[in-house]
Design a protein around this motif. Structure first.
Motif, PDB file in Angstrom:
ATOM      1  N   MET A   1      -4.160  14.553 -48.607  1.00 34.83           N
ATOM      2  CA  MET A   1      -5.245  15.160 -49.365  1.00 34.83           C
ATOM      3  C   MET A   1      -4.710  16.094 -50.449  1.00 34.83           C
ATOM      4  O   MET A   1      -5.254  16.162 -51.560  1.00 34.83           O
ATOM      5  CB  MET A   1      -6.192  15.920 -48.420  1.00 34.83           C
ATOM      6  N   ASP A   2      -3.606  16.822 -50.144  1.00 39.11           N
ATOM      7  CA  ASP A   2      -3.005  17.704 -51.154  1.00 39.11           C
ATOM      8  C   ASP A   2      -2.603  16.909 -52.391  1.00 39.11           C
ATOM      9  O   ASP A   2      -2.830  17.336 -53.526  1.00 39.11           O
ATOM     10  CB  ASP A   2      -1.788  18.429 -50.583  1.00 39.11           C
ATOM     11  N   GLU A   3      -1.972  15.745 -52.159  1.00 42.88           N
ATOM     12  CA  GLU A   3      -1.531  14.930 -53.287  1.00 42.88           C
ATOM     13  C   GLU A   3      -2.723  14.344 -54.044  1.00 42.88           C
ATOM     14  O   GLU A   3      -2.707  14.254 -55.276  1.00 42.88           O
ATOM     15  CB  GLU A   3      -0.606  13.802 -52.805  1.00 42.88           C
ATOM     16  N   ILE A   4      -3.752  13.944 -53.320  1.00 40.61           N
ATOM     17  CA  ILE A   4      -4.962  13.424 -53.959  1.00 40.61           C
ATOM     18  C   ILE A   4      -5.583  14.492 -54.850  1.00 40.61           C
ATOM     19  O   ILE A   4      -5.984  14.236 -55.989  1.00 40.61           O
ATOM     20  CB  ILE A   4      -5.982  12.944 -52.908  1.00 40.61           C
TER      21      ILE A   4
ATOM     22  N   PRO B   1      -5.891   4.259 -62.334  1.00 37.78           N
ATOM     23  CA  PRO B   1      -5.323   5.155 -61.309  1.00 37.78           C
ATOM     24  C   PRO B   1      -6.266   6.316 -60.982  1.00 37.78           C
ATOM     25  O   PRO B   1      -6.458   6.660 -59.815  1.00 37.78           O
ATOM     26  CB  PRO B   1      -4.026   5.657 -61.965  1.00 37.78           C
ATOM     27  N   ARG B   2      -6.854   6.893 -62.021  1.00 36.46           N
ATOM     28  CA  ARG B   2      -7.781   8.007 -61.805  1.00 36.46           C
ATOM     29  C   ARG B   2      -8.966   7.570 -60.958  1.00 36.46           C
ATOM     30  O   ARG B   2      -9.383   8.285 -60.021  1.00 36.46           O
ATOM     31  CB  ARG B   2      -8.262   8.528 -63.168  1.00 36.46           C
ATOM     32  N   GLY B   3      -9.502   6.404 -61.262  1.00 41.64           N
ATOM     33  CA  GLY B   3     -10.649   5.894 -60.501  1.00 41.64           C
ATOM     34  C   GLY B   3     -10.277   5.574 -59.071  1.00 41.64           C
ATOM     35  O   GLY B   3     -11.044   5.867 -58.133  1.00 41.64           O
ATOM     36  N   ARG B   4      -9.109   4.970 -58.877  1.00 40.65           N
ATOM     37  CA  ARG B   4      -8.691   4.625 -57.519  1.00 40.65           C
ATOM     38  C   ARG B   4      -8.445   5.880 -56.683  1.00 40.65           C
ATOM     39  O   ARG B   4      -8.753   5.904 -55.489  1.00 40.65           O
ATOM     40  CB  ARG B   4      -7.440   3.744 -57.567  1.00 40.65           C
ATOM     41  N   ILE B   5      -7.874   6.914 -57.305  1.00 40.04           N
ATOM     42  CA  ILE B   5      -7.653   8.168 -56.578  1.00 40.04           C
ATOM     43  C   ILE B   5      -8.992   8.797 -56.197  1.00 40.04           C
ATOM     44  O   ILE B   5      -9.154   9.347 -55.097  1.00 40.04           O
ATOM     45  CB  ILE B   5      -6.792   9.133 -57.413  1.00 40.04           C
ATOM     46  N   ALA B   6      -9.987   8.700 -57.079  1.00 45.79           N
ATOM     47  CA  ALA B   6     -11.324   9.225 -56.760  1.00 45.79           C
ATOM     48  C   ALA B   6     -11.909   8.472 -55.559  1.00 45.79           C
ATOM     49  O   ALA B   6     -12.537   9.081 -54.678  1.00 45.79           O
ATOM     50  CB  ALA B   6     -12.246   9.091 -57.971  1.00 45.79           C
ATOM     51  N   LEU B   7     -11.674   7.158 -55.499  1.00 38.71           N
ATOM     52  CA  LEU B   7     -12.146   6.376 -54.349  1.00 38.71           C
ATOM     53  C   LEU B   7     -11.405   6.777 -53.084  1.00 38.71           C
ATOM     54  O   LEU B   7     -12.008   6.881 -52.008  1.00 38.71           O
ATOM     55  CB  LEU B   7     -11.953   4.875 -54.632  1.00 38.71           C
TER      56      LEU B   7
ATOM     57  N   ALA C   1     -11.161   9.600 -47.815  1.00 35.29           N
ATOM     58  CA  ALA C   1     -10.531  10.663 -47.028  1.00 35.29           C
ATOM     59  C   ALA C   1     -11.552  11.698 -46.566  1.00 35.29           C
ATOM     60  O   ALA C   1     -11.436  12.264 -45.470  1.00 35.29           O
ATOM     61  CB  ALA C   1      -9.430  11.340 -47.845  1.00 35.29           C
ATOM     62  N   LYS C   2     -12.563  11.965 -47.396  1.00 36.33           N
ATOM     63  CA  LYS C   2     -13.608  12.936 -47.046  1.00 36.33           C
ATOM     64  C   LYS C   2     -14.780  12.292 -46.307  1.00 36.33           C
ATOM     65  O   LYS C   2     -15.785  12.958 -46.039  1.00 36.33           O
ATOM     66  CB  LYS C   2     -14.117  13.626 -48.313  1.00 36.33           C
TER      67      LYS C   2
ATOM     68  N   GLY D   1       2.194   5.894 -56.385  1.00 41.05           N
ATOM     69  CA  GLY D   1       2.701   4.770 -55.595  1.00 41.05           C
ATOM     70  C   GLY D   1       2.593   5.026 -54.109  1.00 41.05           C
ATOM     71  O   GLY D   1       2.203   4.141 -53.336  1.00 41.05           O
ATOM     72  N   SER D   2       2.924   6.236 -53.688  1.00 38.79           N
ATOM     73  CA  SER D   2       2.835   6.595 -52.278  1.00 38.79           C
ATOM     74  C   SER D   2       1.385   6.624 -51.806  1.00 38.79           C
ATOM     75  O   SER D   2       1.061   6.184 -50.701  1.00 38.79           O
ATOM     76  CB  SER D   2       3.492   7.963 -52.050  1.00 38.79           C
ATOM     77  N   LEU D   3       0.496   7.149 -52.648  1.00 38.06           N
ATOM     78  CA  LEU D   3      -0.925   7.191 -52.300  1.00 38.06           C
ATOM     79  C   LEU D   3      -1.481   5.773 -52.141  1.00 38.06           C
ATOM     80  O   LEU D   3      -2.257   5.500 -51.228  1.00 38.06           O
ATOM     81  CB  LEU D   3      -1.716   7.936 -53.382  1.00 38.06           C
ATOM     82  N   LEU D   4      -1.079   4.886 -53.037  1.00 37.20           N
ATOM     83  CA  LEU D   4      -1.562   3.508 -52.975  1.00 37.20           C
ATOM     84  C   LEU D   4      -1.102   2.826 -51.693  1.00 37.20           C
ATOM     85  O   LEU D   4      -1.888   2.143 -51.026  1.00 37.20           O
ATOM     86  CB  LEU D   4      -1.067   2.720 -54.192  1.00 37.20           C
ATOM     87  N   GLU D   5       0.169   3.013 -51.346  1.00 35.58           N
ATOM     88  CA  GLU D   5       0.684   2.418 -50.110  1.00 35.58           C
ATOM     89  C   GLU D   5      -0.079   2.934 -48.897  1.00 35.58           C
ATOM     90  O   GLU D   5      -0.405   2.174 -47.980  1.00 35.58           O
ATOM     91  CB  GLU D   5       2.177   2.731 -49.962  1.00 35.58           C
ATOM     92  N   THR D   6      -0.382   4.237 -48.892  1.00 36.37           N
ATOM     93  CA  THR D   6      -1.115   4.821 -47.773  1.00 36.37           C
ATOM     94  C   THR D   6      -2.532   4.268 -47.697  1.00 36.37           C
ATOM     95  O   THR D   6      -3.042   3.971 -46.610  1.00 36.37           O
ATOM     96  CB  THR D   6      -1.149   6.352 -47.897  1.00 36.37           C
ATOM     97  N   ALA D   7      -3.174   4.130 -48.860  1.00 37.13           N
ATOM     98  CA  ALA D   7      -4.538   3.587 -48.892  1.00 37.13           C
ATOM     99  C   ALA D   7      -4.560   2.169 -48.324  1.00 37.13           C
ATOM    100  O   ALA D   7      -5.443   1.812 -47.539  1.00 37.13           O
ATOM    101  CB  ALA D   7      -5.077   3.601 -50.319  1.00 37.13           C
ATOM    102  N   ARG D   8      -3.581   1.365 -48.719  1.00 37.40           N
ATOM    103  CA  ARG D   8      -3.531  -0.008 -48.212  1.00 37.40           C
ATOM    104  C   ARG D   8      -3.192  -0.036 -46.724  1.00 37.40           C
ATOM    105  O   ARG D   8      -3.685  -0.901 -45.989  1.00 37.40           O
ATOM    106  CB  ARG D   8      -2.507  -0.812 -49.023  1.00 37.40           C
TER     107      ARG D   8
END
Length: 417
Positions: free
Chosen positions: A1-4, A30-36, A41-42, A75-82
């Motif tokens: 969440m900190d990185e998001i 990337p901005r849109g995917r991070i918002a998703l 996460a919330k 890249g790390s956030l994307l891997e975690t999301a998947r």
């Protein structure tokens, strides 16, 4: 969440994102995917097929990391999301047989990958591939695979593979001992490039050791949400290279190298393996890095050609290696180097993206080939197997087979020796 939460939604990433440029969709940025991701996460959004579609539409090229002023590790956030997507799916149903075949039964087993290479050689050597293309039988394959097979060159024969020595001595005085990370697909489809890489290293005083028991780097698994499998592969590689005391662990594939250099991030919950991973990472080098640092190669041939370079995304954005490959190309006698516009924008390969997202991949490739054409180059050079296959496909799609060829940088350097 900190990185998001570090994402400021400033939009600097938007022009750098291939999928956003193609679609104009915020959810494909990337901005849109991070918002998703934040919504998931919330627990404000459902972990549904739409979220999965948006996450897997991403190439994972990490160009947004280069553009991001806040240093968000996308890249790390994307891997975690998947990873979250796949864990959620497994809790509800069993993985598809094709997914189990690829990630559990094939890429994780070097001997099976070798068998795949021998089967591919047999199909090519007996003329079955040529006949299948001529008679249209190739279309029994899924369209994506039928299209991409046309870019596959002749693979090395079993006889050639058996001739590989476990150790290639340095020419002249030995300066270093290096272990070559051969990779999985790299050693199946581009065996000769691995051999060329080893030979180049021996020319500059390196003894090259082919380490037994090494396996797939785990990048494909990590990118596909199979993180635990990726970690197990990393452990096998760390243990294999610990058995031989080498000065450096050298690879010639931008995607593999980015994963190898990030092994220590995969073991934050395993202190013992974390220390071992840090030692492994400290020795890991891309071959472009090492050749650039060592005494220059002595070339005996002149290559009279106009050459351009396509950055491997994970070499440029993931590892920050941009200057070294260009300098190596420019060091070849006779080469006229031409810089391509947006050379570090993704070609659309992205691991197996050109299979899983074929249409969008080809749109991105066609745009890339417009930039390639503008250079009027006779050779397009890259430093990653996936990019190399994609550029070969791009040359075919653009009808430039008689005017241009795609090469791995190590193969081009070898030609000039």
């Amino acid at each position: 969440m900190d990185e998001i939460m570090n994402c400021m939604h400033c939009g600097f990433c938007l022009p750098s994102c291939p999928t956003y440029r193609q679609t104009g969709l915020e959810a494909y940025s990337p901005r849109g995917r991070i918002a998703l991701m934040k919504g998931i996460a919330k627990e404000q959004l459902a972990l549904d097929e739409e979220f999965e579609k948006n996450m897997y539409a991403c190439l994972g090229c990490r160009s947004c990391e280069t553009a991001c002023p806040a240093g968000v590790p996308y890249g790390s956030l994307l891997e975690t999301a998947r990873e979250v997507i796949e864990e959620n799916k497994k809790a509800k149903q069993k993985s598809s047989w094709i997914r189990r075949l690829i990630f559990k039964q094939l890429f994780s087993h070097p001997r099976r990958m070798d068998a795949l290479g021998m089967a591919l050689w047999a199909v090519q050597a007996t003329g079955l591939q040529t006949l299948a293309n001529k008679w249209g039988l190739i279309h029994v394959l899924p369209r994506e695979m039928a299209e991409m097979q046309a870019a596959v060159d002749q693979v090395a024969s079993p006889a050639k593979r058996r001739k590989r020595k476990k150790v290639m001595p340095a020419e002249g005085e030995k300066a270093l001992t290096v272990g070559l990370f051969t990779g999985c697909m790299m050693d199946v489809m581009f065996y000769e490039t691995n051999q060329a890489t080893a030979q180049l290293l021996t020319k500059v005083g390196c003894e090259v050791v082919f380490i037994e028991n090494q396996t797939c780097c785990g990048a494909l698994h990590a990118h596909a949400g199979e993180k635990q499998d990726a970690i197990e592969l990393a452990k096998r590689n760390i243990a294999a290279f610990e058995e031989i005391n080498v000065d450096f662990i050298v690879n010639n594939a931008g995607g593999c190298g980015a994963a190898l250099k990030e092994y220590h991030h995969w073991f934050l919950d395993e202190p013992e393996w974390l220390e071992r991973a840090k030692k492994f990472v400290s020795k890991t080098r891309d071959v472009n890095e090492l050749l650039f640092e060592l005494p220059p190669l002595s070339f005996s041939k002149t290559i009279h050609a106009r050459v351009t370079y396509q950055d491997s995304c994970h070499l440029a954005h993931g590892q920050g290696i941009r200057n070294q490959p260009r300098k190596l190309i420019q060091s070849i006698p006779g080469v006229e180097y031409i810089e391509m516009q947006s050379a570090d924008s993704c070609c659309g390969s992205a691991g197996i993206y050109n299979i899983t997202n074929f249409d969008l991949s080809m749109q991105i490739l066609d745009d890339k080939m417009k930039q390639v054409k503008d250079t009027k180059a006779q050779m397009i050079v890259t430093s990653n197997p996936g990019c190399l296959l994609q550029m070969k496909k791009g040359i075919i799609r653009a009808g430039l087979q008689d005017q241009m060829e795609a090469l791995h940088l190590m193969d081009l350097l070898q030609r000039a020796l």
